[in-house]
Design an enzyme around this catalytic site. Sequence first.
Site, mmCIF file in Angstrom:
data_model
loop_
_atom_site.group_PDB
_atom_site.id
_atom_site.type_symbol
_atom_site.label_atom_id
_atom_site.label_comp_id
_atom_site.label_asym_id
_atom_site.label_seq_id
_atom_site.Cartn_x
_atom_site.Cartn_y
_atom_site.Cartn_z
ATOM 1 N N THR A 89 14.233 3.772 0.091
ATOM 2 C CA THR A 89 13.882 4.501 -0.595
ATOM 3 C C THR A 89 12.272 4.398 -0.254
ATOM 4 O O THR A 89 11.389 3.996 -0.778
ATOM 5 C CB THR A 89 13.900 4.376 -1.899
ATOM 6 O OG1 THR A 89 13.578 2.738 -2.090
ATOM 7 C CG2 THR A 89 15.102 4.365 -2.101
ATOM 8 N N SER A 107 2.339 -3.713 -5.416
ATOM 9 C CA SER A 107 2.897 -2.765 -5.863
ATOM 10 C C SER A 107 3.216 -0.923 -3.861
ATOM 11 O O SER A 107 1.789 -1.563 -3.582
ATOM 12 C CB SER A 107 2.360 -1.677 -6.813
ATOM 13 O OG SER A 107 0.987 -1.070 -6.401
ATOM 14 N N LYS A 108 3.816 -0.988 -4.518
ATOM 15 C CA LYS A 108 3.971 0.101 -2.372
ATOM 16 C C LYS A 108 2.795 1.432 -2.823
ATOM 17 O O LYS A 108 2.559 2.043 -2.422
ATOM 18 C CB LYS A 108 5.085 0.942 -3.101
ATOM 19 C CG LYS A 108 6.418 0.110 -2.655
ATOM 20 C CD LYS A 108 7.777 1.312 -2.732
ATOM 21 C CE LYS A 108 9.259 0.543 -2.808
ATOM 22 N NZ LYS A 108 9.964 1.380 -2.204
ATOM 23 N N ARG A 109 2.393 1.010 -4.130
ATOM 24 C CA ARG A 109 0.780 2.292 -4.350
ATOM 25 C C ARG A 109 -0.304 1.758 -3.157
ATOM 26 O O ARG A 109 -1.114 2.737 -3.145
ATOM 27 C CB ARG A 109 0.553 2.848 -5.504
ATOM 28 C CG ARG A 109 1.930 4.082 -6.552
ATOM 29 C CD ARG A 109 1.360 3.949 -7.662
ATOM 30 N NE ARG A 109 1.042 2.993 -8.467
ATOM 31 C CZ ARG A 109 2.340 2.366 -9.286
ATOM 32 N NH1 ARG A 109 3.226 2.669 -8.829
ATOM 33 N NH2 ARG A 109 2.513 1.784 -9.893
ATOM 34 N N ASP A 110 0.196 0.319 -3.495
ATOM 35 C CA ASP A 110 -1.289 -0.509 -2.861
ATOM 36 C C ASP A 110 -1.294 -0.075 -1.542
ATOM 37 O O ASP A 110 -0.182 -0.154 -0.825
ATOM 38 C CB ASP A 110 -1.305 -1.784 -3.062
ATOM 39 C CG ASP A 110 -0.846 -2.445 -4.584
ATOM 40 O OD1 ASP A 110 -2.578 -1.613 -5.108
ATOM 41 O OD2 ASP A 110 -0.298 -2.910 -4.871
#
Length: 502
Positions: A22, A267-270
């Site tokens: 994902t 997080s994946k957003r970093d």
Amino acid sequence: MTDLTSTTGTRPVVARFCPSPTGNPHVGMARTALFSWAFARHHGGKFVFRIEDTDTSRDNEESYHLLVEVMKWLGLDWDEGPEVGGPHGPYRQSERMDIYADVAQRLLDAGFAYKAYDTAEELEQRRNAARAAGKPSGYDGLHRDLTLEQQAAYEAEGREPVIRFKMPERTYTFTDLVRGEITFDSANVQDYVLVRANGQPLYTLTNPTDDAMMGITHVLRGEDLLSSTPRQIALYEAFAEIGVGGGFTPEFGHLPFVMGEGNRKLSKRDPESNLLDYKPKGFLPEGLLNYMALLGWSIAEDRDVFSLEEMVEAFEIGRVNPNPARFDIKKAEAINGSHVRLLTDEQLRERLTPYFQEAGLIDETPTVSQMGTLAAATPLVHERITLLTEAVDMLRFLFVSDDEFVVDAADAAKNLDASGLEVVRAARDALDAIPGAAEWTTGTIEGALRTTLIDGMGLKPRLAFGPVRVAVTGSRISPPLFESLELLGHRKTIARLDAALG
């Protein structure tokens, strides 16, 4: 290898890594893979790589291929899994749906699971009432013991049931490989869903089923999954009764969070979380793995740099620090630089070649001249770079044509003003006076420039060589100047000095 005695007895260690495809692979995921791989290798066991891709709304094929590619780049080889095969395949959950349906039915038939027909509204009402009464708000077991007539009545209403696991009413205590003894009271572990009303199996069923059938002895995973452990222990006990898997419960180790800025979980957003960014940035896989190993573990108190082989030899899961680990990109780069310097010049040239090809500086099939220049230039940057891409920036001037050569505007403004151009003019005349290619050597170049600029003009080295460096290499940051000019050659050096003066 170290012997491992545990609740799994004397079985050979089998560890696993089971990501979901994902989005982009991230650092925390890779750290879990590394620790699981090192644990298996340290104990002479097997490492299983499988893909948990049953969430059709989020999983995608591109992410699957990226996972495989990243594992290959990191060098974390697997004994069973995609592209390798093995006795317990298939290794993608989307290809194992019949297995999960069969296991769910066997749990129902044996009384370890039941069908629950509650609507979402009914569940929410009862949960709110439980919260108001100060009670646990998990499932209250209302449909645990429905008769066949009651089930038929619900189905006549058009209700489609979920399948819930029937948690035994007892306290669960287990020894976590990282955190020691942990106890969960039964009041906090309610019956949970195994299969959705649409027949879709959940992680709560698929993951333990695969672990049981693939003989996984040790499960290393993130601490966010710690609370699900008593549920899985109970499910393994049920598996033993119905003959699913080897009849034993694996040991669990829950790894600490990796923290980012602001004391929060990475997080994946970093940006530093995206594992796909590290190869194009110029990280070596061994450098990145070394740093990720330090996120919760160390080989020794006074040592940060080590090889993957040394990690395998020393790795003990009990030495993993349970406290959160903070990700520091500067330290990651420094560790990578240490691994760059552990390479030989030839090894570094081989690692650099794809980056120079990607930048269009050398051909897909490099010429003899291009490879000769790269081989000669590599020692000049070996001690100066932390990332492979830095070598591309520092050596670009050797590979571009005069038409493509560009001087950094900011460096030009500071170094090629009126006084700087006076230095360039003097350097140009001194270098042009060197007779023939045979005399165009590092020593001769250095002698000519020092005599003219330092002895003749009375300049300090920075003021003497800075303008020449910028005019010829395009940047104030470059490999050693005299060696660079020798590699560039007499004609190109004079042409660039003339261009700066022009």
